[in-house]
Design an enzyme around this catalytic site. Structure first.
Site, mmCIF file in Angstrom:
data_model
loop_
_atom_site.group_PDB
_atom_site.id
_atom_site.type_symbol
_atom_site.label_atom_id
_atom_site.label_comp_id
_atom_site.label_asym_id
_atom_site.label_seq_id
_atom_site.Cartn_x
_atom_site.Cartn_y
_atom_site.Cartn_z
ATOM 1 N N HIS A 200 5.968 -2.056 9.381
ATOM 2 C CA HIS A 200 5.925 -2.815 10.628
ATOM 3 C C HIS A 200 7.281 -3.089 11.261
ATOM 4 C CE1 HIS A 200 1.665 -2.982 10.093
ATOM 5 N NE2 HIS A 200 1.833 -3.425 8.868
ATOM 6 N N ARG A 238 -5.761 -10.197 6.401
ATOM 7 C CA ARG A 238 -5.027 -8.963 6.715
ATOM 8 C C ARG A 238 -3.859 -8.791 5.760
ATOM 9 N NH1 ARG A 238 -4.494 -4.873 6.748
ATOM 10 N NH2 ARG A 238 -4.167 -3.226 8.271
ATOM 11 N N CYS A 242 -3.146 -5.652 3.287
ATOM 12 C CA CYS A 242 -1.896 -4.902 3.215
ATOM 13 C C CYS A 242 -1.393 -4.839 1.772
ATOM 14 C CB CYS A 242 -0.822 -5.545 4.091
ATOM 15 S SG CYS A 242 -1.043 -5.244 5.854
#
Lengths: 281, 120
Positions: A200, A238, A242
């Protein structure tokens, strides 16, 4: 001899600690955020900063068009309605969530997570809801339950639509929690040896298989998301996903590790508008 | 010392290969290098690398460089294997999974994948 070695080690560790202290003292959350924005705007000059709230969609006009079409008639409306009913239903003592949250619960989501000085830890919006329940004699929700706190928070966050994310890190203890979250974000872990930042930051905007990776800036403003249209996924769900994907054991939801991570992560979206809820693939 | 180490490694690998082939006789199917490379829970190379010369290498990611002309890029096959085993040795900020170091693939699987990639 042994003592000498131990002393040397301790001195070394203290020195290292000081060095880290000095380094972190200069990296304020605002500076960290600006550094990331500069990194992304240099790499992707055509993506506007305000479009970062769309995540990977900002990098793919076709997917964004599809998203816009779905958002005209959101397939998750009934769940938001269920959340509204929960929000409006008074506790057994006759009081409501609006009575015990700041500003009646409106336009507050962008202040969370916040560092609670009295508790000495990070408090998420979901924690604040549970505190509210406990203070009114109700049992707290299990924070990973999409049917209760998930649906309720999805509605609650619509009350903060358009609010500018404004996570504050003001005391030394708050800074320590922020730094802990930042370390989690940048530390490589799991069998696959990824950090959050690997995908990210380093590879954001690039395709992993056929999926575009979203940039960290703008990620925290639109939770929970409804994946595939109606599957409610919270921000910490989430995170768990991950961690599992990189074959690491996810820290428990609402643990200090997760909350500190959410604290850092949310601060990187400061200045961007909140939106609840959104569709994601 | 190093030679000795290499010798031991070679012997060990040889032993593994022998055991491997002995087992293969029993096992209904053994994955090929290509299958390991393509398998999402094994190599999953396509998540990050395109393979322009492989027709069925679909939906490849763009995180790593495309895998093409590998024998020209890695005249020393051992270096290619080392890169798959742990790419962070050559480049600490590499995103690539250390397949050998972290035990994502077995040594024998890495050998097969190396052979497959080397041929691209």
């Amino acid at each position: 001899m042994k003592q000498q070695i131990i002393m040397k080690l301790l001195t070394g560790m203290a020195g290292l600690g000081m060095a880290l202290g000095v380094a972190t003292a200069h990296a304020s959350p605002e500076q960290d955020k600006q550094d990331l924005i500069k990194y992304f705007s240099t790499k992707y000059p055509n993506v506007k900063h305000e479009d970062f709230v769309y995540g990977a969609l900002a990098f793919d006009p076709d997917s964004k068009a599809q998203y816009d079409a779905i958002m005209e008639f959101p397939p998750f409306d009934s769940q938001i309605d269920a959340g509204r009913k929960m929000w409006e239903t008074p506790f057994k003592n006759g009081k409501t969530y609006a009575d015990c949250l700041p500003n009646g619960g409106k336009m507050i989501a962008g202040n969370y997570p916040m560092f609670d000085e009295a508790k000495g830890k990070v408090v998420t919006l979901e924690d604040a809801v549970n505190d509210c329940r406990v203070a009114n004699g109700e049992a707290p929700f299990k924070l990973s339950d999409p049917k209760t706190i998930g649906v309720l928070s999805a509605y609650m966050r619509t009350l903060s639509d358009g609010m500018i994310m404004n996570v504050k890190v003001q005391s030394p203890k708050a800074m320590a929690a922020y730094d802990e979250g930042k370390r989690t974000f940048f530390r490589r872990t799991g069998q696959l040896n990824f950090a959050c930042a690997t995908c990210h930051v380093q590879n954001a905007g690039t395709r992993l298989r056929s999926e575009l990776l979203s940039p960290v800036v703008g990620q925290a403003v639109h939770w929970p998301v409804f994946r595939g249209g109606d599957k409610l996924v919270t921000l910490q769900d989430r995170y768990s996903g991950c961690f599992k994907m990189i074959r690491a054991v996810p820290p428990a939801q609402d643990s200090t590790v997760m909350n500190d991570l959410e604290y850092f992560h949310s601060a990187m979206s400061n200045g961007l508008p909140m939106k609840a809820s959104v569709f994601r693939k | 010392m190093r030679k000795l180490h290499q010798l031991i490694t070679t012997c060990a690998l040889g032993a593994i290969t022998l055991t491997g082939s002995a087992l293969a006789a029993d096992a209904a199917k053994e994955l090929t290098g290509k299958q390991i490379a393509f398998d999402r829970s094994k190599g999953n190379c396509l998540a990050c690398h395109a393979m322009p010369t492989v027709p069925d290498a679909e939906s490849a990611g763009l995180i790593g460089p495309p895998l093409i002309a590998m024998s020209a890029r890695y005249p020393d096959k051992a270096k290619l294997r080392a890169q798959i085993w742990d790419a962070t040795v050559a480049n600490p900020s590499s995103s690539m999974i250390p397949f050998g170091k972290n035990g994502v693939l077995t040594e024998a699987e890495i050998d097969k994948v190396t052979d497959f990639i080397y041929g691209l």
